[in-house]
Design an enzyme around this catalytic site. Structure first.
Site, PDB file in Angstrom:
ATOM      1  N   SER A  23       0.857  -1.192   0.000  1.00 46.29           N
ATOM      2  CA  SER A  23       0.000   0.000   0.000  1.00 46.29           C
ATOM      3  C   SER A  23       0.883   1.228   0.000  1.00 46.29           C
ATOM      4  CB  SER A  23      -0.899   0.012   1.248  1.00 46.29           C
ATOM      5  OG  SER A  23      -1.548   1.255   1.413  1.00 46.29           O
ATOM      6  N   TYR A  73      -2.354  -0.834  10.309  1.00 46.29           N
ATOM      7  CA  TYR A  73      -2.410  -1.186   8.888  1.00 46.29           C
ATOM      8  C   TYR A  73      -1.132  -0.742   8.179  1.00 46.29           C
ATOM      9  CZ  TYR A  73      -4.209  -1.224   4.051  1.00 46.29           C
ATOM     10  OH  TYR A  73      -4.391  -1.452   2.709  1.00 46.29           O
TER      11      TYR A  73
END
Length: 276
Positions: free
Chosen positions: A138, A151
């Protein structure tokens, strides 16, 4: 038909990026096994694929289910491509508020699952003479403010794991790379916020509008954008590419907004007003 005669495994393949990638690989000739916890969606995808996609339930927080998915793929003809993609938003709490269980769950879901996918697939790929592994990281792995702390840390781990695994597995002719999505319109945001029903569709429409204004490319990213990058990294077109990542974010990580938006003045532009 870059994947003619090849077999792929896609985790999180029943929706979003995983689903789009499975369809992309099939269009280019692959046979695909998808793993997901959404059994209804997974089975429907398999049933409408003309035999090109198979489904097996897989909770990637359970090591045994990851191993079973990989074993099933190998028994059905082998594994040439593994896309470690399954995931969700995880815990949203800040570092000074998160509980140990929330932290562990997020790392298990997003990082440990990728490590175990590689662990179980690599020996089987090596026995076949090589293969390609792609991991979903990401842009949150590259900067602050893109996602919650747990995350972001997990995705940074995925990125570094990609580098390390590429070095470990090069001797077996296994390439390992990652893709770093930006603002992609999937249900990951609404699921993390527990928004369901009609409100989910409205929220996703709003998210798409925000995304279109958040980066130089003035549209929201789609799962197909990520699928195209994954297909490249998994194909022989990327035969000389390993241990790296592709950022697919519409330019979101280019820098401060003034670096690409002419309507936002830079520091130097503002200082021009003070020149004599």
């Amino acid at each position: 038909m870059r994947f003619a005669g090849k077999r792929a495994v896609v985790t999180g393949g029943a929706s979003g990026i995983g689903h789009a990638t499975a369809l992309r690989l099939v269009r280019e000739g692959a046979q695909v096994l998808i793993g997901d916890i959404d059994e209804a969606a997974g089975r429907e995808i398999a049933e409408t694929s003309n035999g090109r996609i198979r489904f097996q339930r897989c909770n990637v927080c359970e090591a045994g289910e990851i191993e079973a998915l990989i074993t099933a793929a190998d028994a059905a003809g082998g594994i040439d491509v593994l896309f470690n993609n399954a995931g969700a938003g995880g815990a949203r709490a800040k570092i000074d508020e998160i509980t140990p269980d929330e932290w562990d769950f997020t790392q298990d879901l997003l990082l440990r699952s990728v490590a175990l996918g590689i662990r179980y697939a690599a020996p089987l790929m090596a026995a076949r003479g090589g293969g390609a592994i792609v991991n979903t990281a990401s842009i949150a792995a590259l900067q602050t403010g893109a996602a919650p702390t747990a995350y972001s840390v997990a995705k940074a781990g995925v990125l570094h794991l990609t580098h390390l695994a590429a070095a470990d597995l090069a001797q077996h002719k296994i390439r390992v790379n990652a893709v770093c999505p930006g603002f992609i319109t999937t249900n990951i945001f609404t699921s993390a916020m527990e928004i369901d029903g009609g409100a989910r569709d409205q929220a996703n429409t709003a998210i798409a509008g925000i995304a279109a204004a958040a980066q130089p490319v003035q549209r929201a990213g789609s799962p197909d954008d990520i699928a195209a990058a994954v297909a490249y990294l998994a194909s022989d077109d990327a035969a000389f590419v390993t241990g790296t990542h592709i950022v697919v974010d519409g330019g979101m990580t280019l820098g401060p907004r003034h670096s690409w938006d002419p309507n936002v003045p830079s520091l130097f532009a503002m200082l021009e007003a003070f020149k004599k």
